[in-house]
Design a protein around this motif. Sequence first.
Motif, PDB file in Angstrom:
ATOM      1  N   ALA A   1       0.827  -1.200   0.000  1.00  0.00           N
ATOM      2  CA  ALA A   1       0.000   0.000   0.000  1.00  0.00           C
ATOM      3  C   ALA A   1       0.865   1.256   0.000  1.00  0.00           C
ATOM      4  O   ALA A   1       0.590   2.221  -0.729  1.00  0.00           O
ATOM      5  CB  ALA A   1      -0.929   0.002   1.205  1.00  0.00           C
ATOM      6  N   ALA A   2       1.920   1.250   0.820  1.00  0.00           N
ATOM      7  CA  ALA A   2       2.803   2.419   0.901  1.00  0.00           C
ATOM      8  C   ALA A   2       3.513   2.666  -0.424  1.00  0.00           C
ATOM      9  O   ALA A   2       3.678   3.825  -0.845  1.00  0.00           O
ATOM     10  CB  ALA A   2       3.818   2.219   2.019  1.00  0.00           C
ATOM     11  N   ILE A   3       3.914   1.594  -1.105  1.00  0.00           N
ATOM     12  CA  ILE A   3       4.581   1.736  -2.404  1.00  0.00           C
ATOM     13  C   ILE A   3       3.625   2.342  -3.420  1.00  0.00           C
ATOM     14  O   ILE A   3       3.977   3.248  -4.182  1.00  0.00           O
ATOM     15  CB  ILE A   3       5.118   0.381  -2.894  1.00  0.00           C
ATOM     16  CG1 ILE A   3       6.304  -0.055  -2.030  1.00  0.00           C
ATOM     17  CG2 ILE A   3       5.529   0.452  -4.358  1.00  0.00           C
ATOM     18  CD1 ILE A   3       6.832  -1.439  -2.356  1.00  0.00           C
ATOM     19  N   TRP A   4       2.372   1.850  -3.442  1.00  0.00           N
ATOM     20  CA  TRP A   4       1.391   2.399  -4.391  1.00  0.00           C
ATOM     21  C   TRP A   4       1.171   3.882  -4.121  1.00  0.00           C
ATOM     22  O   TRP A   4       1.143   4.701  -5.046  1.00  0.00           O
ATOM     23  CB  TRP A   4       0.056   1.652  -4.296  1.00  0.00           C
ATOM     24  CG  TRP A   4      -0.876   2.053  -5.395  1.00  0.00           C
ATOM     25  CD1 TRP A   4      -1.051   1.438  -6.595  1.00  0.00           C
ATOM     26  CD2 TRP A   4      -1.756   3.201  -5.388  1.00  0.00           C
ATOM     27  NE1 TRP A   4      -1.980   2.122  -7.348  1.00  0.00           N
ATOM     28  CE2 TRP A   4      -2.429   3.202  -6.638  1.00  0.00           C
ATOM     29  CE3 TRP A   4      -2.037   4.213  -4.481  1.00  0.00           C
ATOM     30  CZ2 TRP A   4      -3.356   4.186  -6.990  1.00  0.00           C
ATOM     31  CZ3 TRP A   4      -2.956   5.203  -4.822  1.00  0.00           C
ATOM     32  CH2 TRP A   4      -3.613   5.189  -6.055  1.00  0.00           C
ATOM     33  N   MET A   5       0.999   4.240  -2.863  1.00  0.00           N
ATOM     34  CA  MET A   5       0.767   5.635  -2.505  1.00  0.00           C
ATOM     35  C   MET A   5       1.952   6.503  -2.934  1.00  0.00           C
ATOM     36  O   MET A   5       1.775   7.591  -3.490  1.00  0.00           O
ATOM     37  CB  MET A   5       0.538   5.758  -1.003  1.00  0.00           C
ATOM     38  CG  MET A   5      -0.730   5.103  -0.498  1.00  0.00           C
ATOM     39  SD  MET A   5      -2.227   5.990  -0.977  1.00  0.00           S
ATOM     40  CE  MET A   5      -2.063   7.480   0.005  1.00  0.00           C
ATOM     41  N   TYR A   6       3.156   6.019  -2.685  1.00  0.00           N
ATOM     42  CA  TYR A   6       4.356   6.785  -3.014  1.00  0.00           C
ATOM     43  C   TYR A   6       4.469   6.999  -4.528  1.00  0.00           C
ATOM     44  O   TYR A   6       4.859   8.089  -4.984  1.00  0.00           O
ATOM     45  CB  TYR A   6       5.591   6.062  -2.484  1.00  0.00           C
ATOM     46  CG  TYR A   6       6.876   6.825  -2.705  1.00  0.00           C
ATOM     47  CD1 TYR A   6       7.241   7.865  -1.853  1.00  0.00           C
ATOM     48  CD2 TYR A   6       7.722   6.504  -3.768  1.00  0.00           C
ATOM     49  CE1 TYR A   6       8.421   8.584  -2.051  1.00  0.00           C
ATOM     50  CE2 TYR A   6       8.898   7.211  -3.978  1.00  0.00           C
ATOM     51  CZ  TYR A   6       9.239   8.247  -3.125  1.00  0.00           C
ATOM     52  OH  TYR A   6      10.398   8.947  -3.340  1.00  0.00           O
ATOM     53  N   LYS A   7       4.124   5.989  -5.293  1.00  0.00           N
ATOM     54  CA  LYS A   7       4.258   6.066  -6.751  1.00  0.00           C
ATOM     55  C   LYS A   7       3.178   6.933  -7.391  1.00  0.00           C
ATOM     56  O   LYS A   7       3.423   7.619  -8.386  1.00  0.00           O
ATOM     57  CB  LYS A   7       4.205   4.658  -7.358  1.00  0.00           C
ATOM     58  CG  LYS A   7       5.467   3.839  -7.169  1.00  0.00           C
ATOM     59  CD  LYS A   7       5.338   2.505  -7.885  1.00  0.00           C
ATOM     60  CE  LYS A   7       6.633   1.690  -7.788  1.00  0.00           C
ATOM     61  NZ  LYS A   7       6.509   0.382  -8.487  1.00  0.00           N
ATOM     62  N   HIS A   8       1.967   6.915  -6.835  1.00  0.00           N
ATOM     63  CA  HIS A   8       0.832   7.515  -7.539  1.00  0.00           C
ATOM     64  C   HIS A   8       0.302   8.824  -6.960  1.00  0.00           C
ATOM     65  O   HIS A   8      -0.345   9.594  -7.673  1.00  0.00           O
ATOM     66  CB  HIS A   8      -0.321   6.507  -7.609  1.00  0.00           C
ATOM     67  CG  HIS A   8      -0.019   5.309  -8.444  1.00  0.00           C
ATOM     68  ND1 HIS A   8       0.559   4.168  -7.916  1.00  0.00           N
ATOM     69  CD2 HIS A   8      -0.191   5.063  -9.765  1.00  0.00           C
ATOM     70  CE1 HIS A   8       0.719   3.270  -8.874  1.00  0.00           C
ATOM     71  NE2 HIS A   8       0.273   3.789 -10.001  1.00  0.00           N
ATOM     72  N   ILE A   9       0.512   9.079  -5.694  1.00  0.00           N
ATOM     73  CA  ILE A   9      -0.072  10.275  -5.069  1.00  0.00           C
ATOM     74  C   ILE A   9       0.899  11.449  -5.184  1.00  0.00           C
ATOM     75  O   ILE A   9       1.982  11.427  -4.609  1.00  0.00           O
ATOM     76  CB  ILE A   9      -0.412  10.020  -3.591  1.00  0.00           C
ATOM     77  CG1 ILE A   9      -1.444   8.897  -3.473  1.00  0.00           C
ATOM     78  CG2 ILE A   9      -0.943  11.296  -2.950  1.00  0.00           C
ATOM     79  CD1 ILE A   9      -2.765   9.159  -4.182  1.00  0.00           C
ATOM     80  N   PRO A  10       0.512  12.513  -5.887  1.00  0.00           N
ATOM     81  CA  PRO A  10       1.403  13.665  -6.054  1.00  0.00           C
ATOM     82  C   PRO A  10       1.404  14.583  -4.830  1.00  0.00           C
ATOM     83  O   PRO A  10       0.482  14.556  -4.009  1.00  0.00           O
ATOM     84  CB  PRO A  10       0.805  14.402  -7.262  1.00  0.00           C
ATOM     85  CG  PRO A  10      -0.294  13.522  -7.797  1.00  0.00           C
ATOM     86  CD  PRO A  10      -0.722  12.640  -6.675  1.00  0.00           C
ATOM     87  N   VAL A  11       2.444  15.393  -4.736  1.00  0.00           N
ATOM     88  CA  VAL A  11       2.481  16.476  -3.753  1.00  0.00           C
ATOM     89  C   VAL A  11       1.317  17.427  -4.037  1.00  0.00           C
ATOM     90  O   VAL A  11       0.917  17.599  -5.186  1.00  0.00           O
ATOM     91  CB  VAL A  11       3.829  17.221  -3.835  1.00  0.00           C
ATOM     92  CG1 VAL A  11       3.807  18.505  -3.011  1.00  0.00           C
ATOM     93  CG2 VAL A  11       4.966  16.316  -3.379  1.00  0.00           C
ATOM     94  N   ASP A  12       0.763  18.009  -3.003  1.00  0.00           N
ATOM     95  CA  ASP A  12      -0.386  18.930  -3.055  1.00  0.00           C
ATOM     96  C   ASP A  12      -1.732  18.207  -3.102  1.00  0.00           C
ATOM     97  O   ASP A  12      -2.770  18.852  -3.252  1.00  0.00           O
ATOM     98  CB  ASP A  12      -0.299  19.915  -4.230  1.00  0.00           C
ATOM     99  CG  ASP A  12       0.637  21.079  -3.916  1.00  0.00           C
ATOM    100  OD1 ASP A  12       0.815  21.385  -2.724  1.00  0.00           O
ATOM    101  OD2 ASP A  12       1.189  21.670  -4.868  1.00  0.00           O
TER     102      ASP A  12
END
Length: 253
Positions: free
Chosen positions: A236-247
Motif C-alpha cells: 500500500a505504501a509503495i502504491w501511494m508513493y508512486k501515484h499520489i502527487p504532492v499537493d
Amino acid sequence: MLQFIRFRTRSVFILLMCALFLSLFLTGTAFAERPYKTCDPSEVHPIWWKAHINYDVPAKNLETGEKVPLSKGTDVILMSNNRSGRRRILLKDGTICSVPHGAVAVYEDACTPGDYSVETKEAFVNSRSLPSKTKYLIWVSTDMQSLTVFTGSNKKWEFLKAYKCSSGMVGWASPLGKRRIVSKTQVMYAEKWNSYLQYFLSFGGSGIHKWPGSGAKTKLGVTPCSHACVRLSRSAAIWMYKHIPVDTCLLIW
C-alpha cells in the motif's frame, strides 16, 4: 453398469455442489471479518476513546444544558480528543456532555470493527468541501482505521481504492482536519524514534508511510499504533508513493 454410472455421476454432482456451497460460505465468513457499514454521512465520526473521569465533576448536558454530576472513576467514551478546551464525552445512557479538559483521562481506543461502504465513503467526502490541487483525494478514517483514495474533483469524488491503516495511538492522536501532502521521501530518518520510515508522504510534522518493523498484519485496520503518522502495509505504501502527487488533499477524520 448403467445404473452404477448414473449413481456415480449423481454423487460427483452432489460433491461439486457441496464444494461450491462451502466455498461461498467460507468467502462470506472472510468478508464477515471486516463488515462494511452503510450509514448517513452525518454519522461518520473520528475515533472515540475509552476513558474515565479523573475527579468528581459536574458535566454539562449538551442537549439540555443541565448539570450532570460525575464521580471519579466513571467510565465514559471520549468523543473529542482535542488538546485544549472542554471535551465531549458519551455516557453509558447515551447522554452527550462536556467536561473540563483535565477531567477525563484516555486509556484505550474504541475503534469500530470493519470499514464504511463505498457508497457511504463517497457520500461523506462529497458532503464536504474538499478541493485538491491534484486529481486525488485521501481520507484517513481514524474510527475504521482505513485509508481511502478517491479520484475526481471537489464534490465529485469517486472511490478508487482503500487500504487498512494504523493512525495515532493514545497520547499521539493523528491531527484531525484537512491537510495536504507537502513532500515525498523514499526513506526518511525519524531521529526521535531512531527509525527509518520508507515511502514517506509528509503532511506536515507527520506522514503516511510503510509500517516500520514487524507486527503490521495484526495491527493494520484494527489498532492505532503510531506517533500521529498513518502506517500502511508495504504494498500500500509503495502504491501511494508512486501515484499520489504532492499537493494532494488529505482529510483525517
